[in-house]
Design a protein around this motif. Structure first.
Motif, PDB file in Angstrom:
ATOM      1  N   ASN A 213       0.976  -1.268   0.025  1.00  0.00           N
ATOM      2  CA  ASN A 213       0.625   0.194   0.147  1.00  0.00           C
ATOM      3  C   ASN A 213       0.750   0.801   0.261  1.00  0.00           C
ATOM      4  N   LYS A 214       1.110   2.219  -0.671  1.00  0.00           N
ATOM      5  CA  LYS A 214       1.066   3.228  -0.786  1.00  0.00           C
ATOM      6  C   LYS A 214       1.497   4.211   0.139  1.00  0.00           C
ATOM      7  N   LEU A 215       1.949   4.693   0.794  1.00  0.00           N
ATOM      8  CA  LEU A 215       1.575   5.339   2.048  1.00  0.00           C
ATOM      9  C   LEU A 215       1.402   6.747   1.491  1.00  0.00           C
ATOM     10  N   SER A 216       2.443   7.337   0.883  1.00  0.00           N
ATOM     11  CA  SER A 216       3.255   8.801   0.924  1.00  0.00           C
ATOM     12  C   SER A 216       2.800   9.234  -0.820  1.00  0.00           C
ATOM     13  N   LYS A 217       1.849  10.357  -0.315  1.00  0.00           N
ATOM     14  CA  LYS A 217       1.262  10.956  -0.976  1.00  0.00           C
ATOM     15  C   LYS A 217       1.766  12.680  -1.245  1.00  0.00           C
ATOM     16  N   GLU A 218       2.951  13.295  -0.251  1.00  0.00           N
ATOM     17  CA  GLU A 218       2.953  14.973  -0.115  1.00  0.00           C
ATOM     18  C   GLU A 218       4.415  15.040  -0.661  1.00  0.00           C
ATOM     19  N   ARG A 219       4.712  15.519  -0.602  1.00  0.00           N
ATOM     20  CA  ARG A 219       6.296  16.699  -0.490  1.00  0.00           C
ATOM     21  C   ARG A 219       6.497  17.088   0.275  1.00  0.00           C
ATOM     22  N   GLY A 220       7.267  17.548   0.898  1.00  0.00           N
ATOM     23  CA  GLY A 220       8.465  18.194   2.016  1.00  0.00           C
ATOM     24  C   GLY A 220       9.241  19.821   0.748  1.00  0.00           C
ATOM     25  N   LYS A 221       9.161  20.502   1.468  1.00  0.00           N
ATOM     26  CA  LYS A 221       9.141  22.042   1.027  1.00  0.00           C
ATOM     27  C   LYS A 221      10.365  22.756   1.732  1.00  0.00           C
ATOM     28  N   CYS A 222      11.750  23.266   0.411  1.00  0.00           N
ATOM     29  CA  CYS A 222      13.036  23.491   1.223  1.00  0.00           C
ATOM     30  C   CYS A 222      11.954  25.507   1.963  1.00  0.00           C
ATOM     31  N   LEU A 223      13.200  25.092   2.973  1.00  0.00           N
ATOM     32  CA  LEU A 223      12.927  26.319   3.869  1.00  0.00           C
ATOM     33  C   LEU A 223      13.667  27.340   3.033  1.00  0.00           C
ATOM     34  N   PRO A 224      13.305  28.925   3.743  1.00  0.00           N
ATOM     35  CA  PRO A 224      13.956  29.273   2.749  1.00  0.00           C
ATOM     36  C   PRO A 224      14.659  30.635   3.720  1.00  0.00           C
ATOM     37  N   GLU A 225      15.850  31.081   2.205  1.00  0.00           N
ATOM     38  CA  GLU A 225      16.995  31.280   2.503  1.00  0.00           C
ATOM     39  C   GLU A 225      17.181  32.890   2.080  1.00  0.00           C
ATOM     40  N   ASN A 226      18.619  33.967   2.305  1.00  0.00           N
ATOM     41  CA  ASN A 226      18.613  34.837   1.729  1.00  0.00           C
ATOM     42  C   ASN A 226      19.740  34.259   0.634  1.00  0.00           C
ATOM     43  N   LEU A 227      19.388  35.370  -0.436  1.00  0.00           N
ATOM     44  CA  LEU A 227      19.900  34.816  -1.382  1.00  0.00           C
ATOM     45  C   LEU A 227      21.292  34.732  -1.770  1.00  0.00           C
ATOM     46  N   LEU A 228      21.986  35.844  -0.226  1.00  0.00           N
ATOM     47  CA  LEU A 228      23.808  35.581  -0.724  1.00  0.00           C
ATOM     48  C   LEU A 228      23.807  34.068   0.562  1.00  0.00           C
ATOM     49  N   GLU A 229      22.907  33.759   1.460  1.00  0.00           N
ATOM     50  CA  GLU A 229      23.095  32.808   1.974  1.00  0.00           C
ATOM     51  C   GLU A 229      22.631  31.709   0.424  1.00  0.00           C
ATOM     52  N   ALA A 230      22.604  31.460  -0.165  1.00  0.00           N
ATOM     53  CA  ALA A 230      21.788  30.841  -0.501  1.00  0.00           C
ATOM     54  C   ALA A 230      23.120  30.231  -1.527  1.00  0.00           C
ATOM     55  N   ALA A 231      23.716  31.663  -2.153  1.00  0.00           N
ATOM     56  CA  ALA A 231      24.949  31.309  -2.946  1.00  0.00           C
ATOM     57  C   ALA A 231      26.231  30.575  -2.234  1.00  0.00           C
ATOM     58  N   SER A 232      25.774  31.331  -1.065  1.00  0.00           N
ATOM     59  CA  SER A 232      27.151  31.066   0.189  1.00  0.00           C
ATOM     60  C   SER A 232      27.052  29.279   0.138  1.00  0.00           C
ATOM     61  N   GLN A 233      25.733  29.132   0.680  1.00  0.00           N
ATOM     62  CA  GLN A 233      25.433  28.300   1.041  1.00  0.00           C
ATOM     63  C   GLN A 233      26.573  26.591  -0.199  1.00  0.00           C
ATOM     64  N   GLY A 234      25.694  27.339  -1.258  1.00  0.00           N
ATOM     65  CA  GLY A 234      25.551  26.126  -3.039  1.00  0.00           C
ATOM     66  C   GLY A 234      27.383  25.965  -2.846  1.00  0.00           C
ATOM     67  N   ALA A 235      28.065  27.226  -2.678  1.00  0.00           N
ATOM     68  CA  ALA A 235      29.816  27.505  -3.305  1.00  0.00           C
ATOM     69  C   ALA A 235      30.425  25.908  -1.955  1.00  0.00           C
ATOM     70  N   SER A 236      29.805  25.890  -0.359  1.00  0.00           N
ATOM     71  CA  SER A 236      30.050  25.295   0.439  1.00  0.00           C
ATOM     72  C   SER A 236      30.102  23.639   0.464  1.00  0.00           C
ATOM     73  N   THR A 237      28.750  23.712  -0.290  1.00  0.00           N
ATOM     74  CA  THR A 237      28.027  22.765  -0.174  1.00  0.00           C
ATOM     75  C   THR A 237      29.073  21.682  -1.329  1.00  0.00           C
ATOM     76  N   SER A 238      29.474  22.303  -2.520  1.00  0.00           N
ATOM     77  CA  SER A 238      30.549  21.655  -3.388  1.00  0.00           C
ATOM     78  C   SER A 238      31.952  21.639  -2.966  1.00  0.00           C
ATOM     79  N   ILE A 239      32.342  21.726  -1.527  1.00  0.00           N
ATOM     80  CA  ILE A 239      33.249  21.497  -1.142  1.00  0.00           C
ATOM     81  C   ILE A 239      33.581  19.984  -1.393  1.00  0.00           C
ATOM     82  N   PRO A 240      32.259  19.205  -0.292  1.00  0.00           N
ATOM     83  CA  PRO A 240      33.011  17.957  -0.421  1.00  0.00           C
ATOM     84  C   PRO A 240      32.832  16.800  -1.526  1.00  0.00           C
TER      85      PRO A 240
END
Length: 416
Positions: A213-240
């Motif tokens: 039986n399929k239980l999952s019918k919804e999906r989660g949403k991403c938390l809002p971020e500051n634009l510069l923070e989003a860019a910085s986070q994207g660059a940081s997450t690329s490090i690994p």
């Protein structure tokens, strides 16, 4: 012309042979396999639209050219520089930053949601499966499950298998630039990622039909971020990611050189000095490459590339493919000392599609570790289904290559 038609018919042969055999294997779940037929049909329709119509080809060709121009106007590389971390890896950082910004402004959520909705409507898959398959067109196999993180502990085994298969069947947008910098066609890479999304769901349901039986019918949403923070986070997450690419590429190339030397030494004992890892893989995968529509003369080379991709990673395979492309563009003798130096355009295109996925043994640990950290309660199911998902992802990539070999107009220059 006759040879091209024969090879195009040959590319369609796996569709005729593979699907009925798997249906017989899963004959007790035929009523659960609607996504298989609709997924394969959607894959073929996408192939026709993108590769056979002027509008579809122009759209993906334009996108590919824009990506190529954005790099190559400022970075003129020779093929020998392609594996240089100083030149290739900054592209990964750039893509990761761009993807993070696009997520912040809501564009990626909107685009992935629309694509996932289309898959859900036409294939009958659940929102969770559809969302992850759509997300894997743009993000990697470790990032896409974050789209459904709140629902991972509750999804069925078949849905979990679909999540893993989707990751193995496509490449991430963050590494797309690196492959393009190798000299591989951007438009073909983009097309392969799009076509493999429905194929991944089709192959997933073929390998593991839904019985719960399929239980999952919804999906989660991403938390809002500051634009510069989003860019910085994207660059940081690329490090690994950058570190992982650099270390793996260096280590795998070094390991490959050592393995080739060892095999050559063994071959000398039996008067066969040309024995190496590529030769072994070529013999194993040559039938698959030929069945995808690759020219018989090139099937041995493509078989070796498939072996590199499966046992090492797609970076090594694309690096080898880039040298073949470069040799063809330079011209010169096709054979040197009996060794073929480059392939036909048709073989290059089919190889590009067949290699466009993360289905390799190195990714197994990445998927198991990544998903287990998100959903510890599913550790047993993740470990038990990962290998099957890798095989399903490989088949999905091969099916995409078959579609390309069947419908692509090979009179069009590869550079487009």
């Amino acid at each position: 012309e006759l040879k091209t038609h024969v090879l195009q018919m040959l590319s369609a042969l796996p569709w005729v042979l593979i699907t009925p055999n798997w249906l017989l294997l899963f004959k007790y779940h035929l009523n659960k396999l609607e996504p298989v037929f609709s997924g394969i049909g959607m894959q073929f329709i996408l192939g026709l639209l993108v590769l056979r119509t002027k509008v579809g080809f122009d759209v993906f060709n334009w996108l590919g050219i824009q990506i190529q121009v954005s790099y190559w106007e400022n970075h003129h590389r020779s093929v020998n520089d392609f594996v240089s971390p100083n030149q290739v890896l900054p592209i990964v950082v750039f893509f990761s930053t761009v993807m993070s910004v696009l997520y912040h402004v809501g564009f990626m959520q909107w685009l992935i949601g629309k694509v996932g909705w289309i898959m859900q409507i036409f294939m009958g898959t659940t929102p969770v499966e559809s969302l992850v398959a759509a997300g894997n067109i743009f993000v990697g196999q470790t990032e896409s499950p974050l789209l459904i993180r709140p629902y991972l502990p509750y999804i069925t085994k078949s849905e979990l298998h679909a999540v893993m298969t989707a990751g193995f069947s496509t490449i991430a947008g963050s590494v797309l630039g690196a492959y393009i910098s190798f000299g591989v066609s951007a438009s073909h890479l983009l097309t392969a990622s799009v076509m493999s999304a429905p194929a991944s769901l089709a192959m997933s349901k073929l390998f593991w039909p839904e019985t719960e039986n399929k239980l999952s019918k919804e999906r989660g949403k991403c938390l809002p971020e500051n634009l510069l923070e989003a860019a910085s986070q994207g660059a940081s997450t690329s490090i690994p990611l950058v570190a992982n690419i650099a270390v793996n590429l260096i280590s795998f190339l070094a390991l490959l050189a050592f393995l080739d030397s060892a095999l050559s030494w063994v071959g000398n004992l039996f008067d066969y000095p040309q024995l190496n890892f590529e030769n072994i893989c070529a013999h194993v995968f040559m039938p698959f490459s030929f069945m995808m529509g690759v020219d018989w003369e090139d099937s041995f080379i493509v078989g070796g590339l498939l072996g590199y991709k499966t046992f090492f990673n797609e970076f090594v395979a694309y690096e080898r493919l880039s040298k073949l492309i470069h040799n063809r563009e330079k011209g010169g003798s096709m054979y040197i000392n009996g060794v073929k130096q480059y392939m036909t355009v048709r073989s290059e295109v089919i190889a590009t599609y067949a290699l466009c996925g993360f289905a390799n043994f190195g990714s197994l640990g990445l998927v198991i570790g990544g998903l287990t950290s998100i959903a510890p309660s599913k550790k047993k199911e993740i470990a038990g289904g990962a290998f099957r998902a890798m095989i399903a992802g490989t088949v999905a990539c091969f099916m995409t290559a078959c579609v390309a070999g069947t419908v692509h107009k090979f009179g069009v220059p590869y550079s487009q």
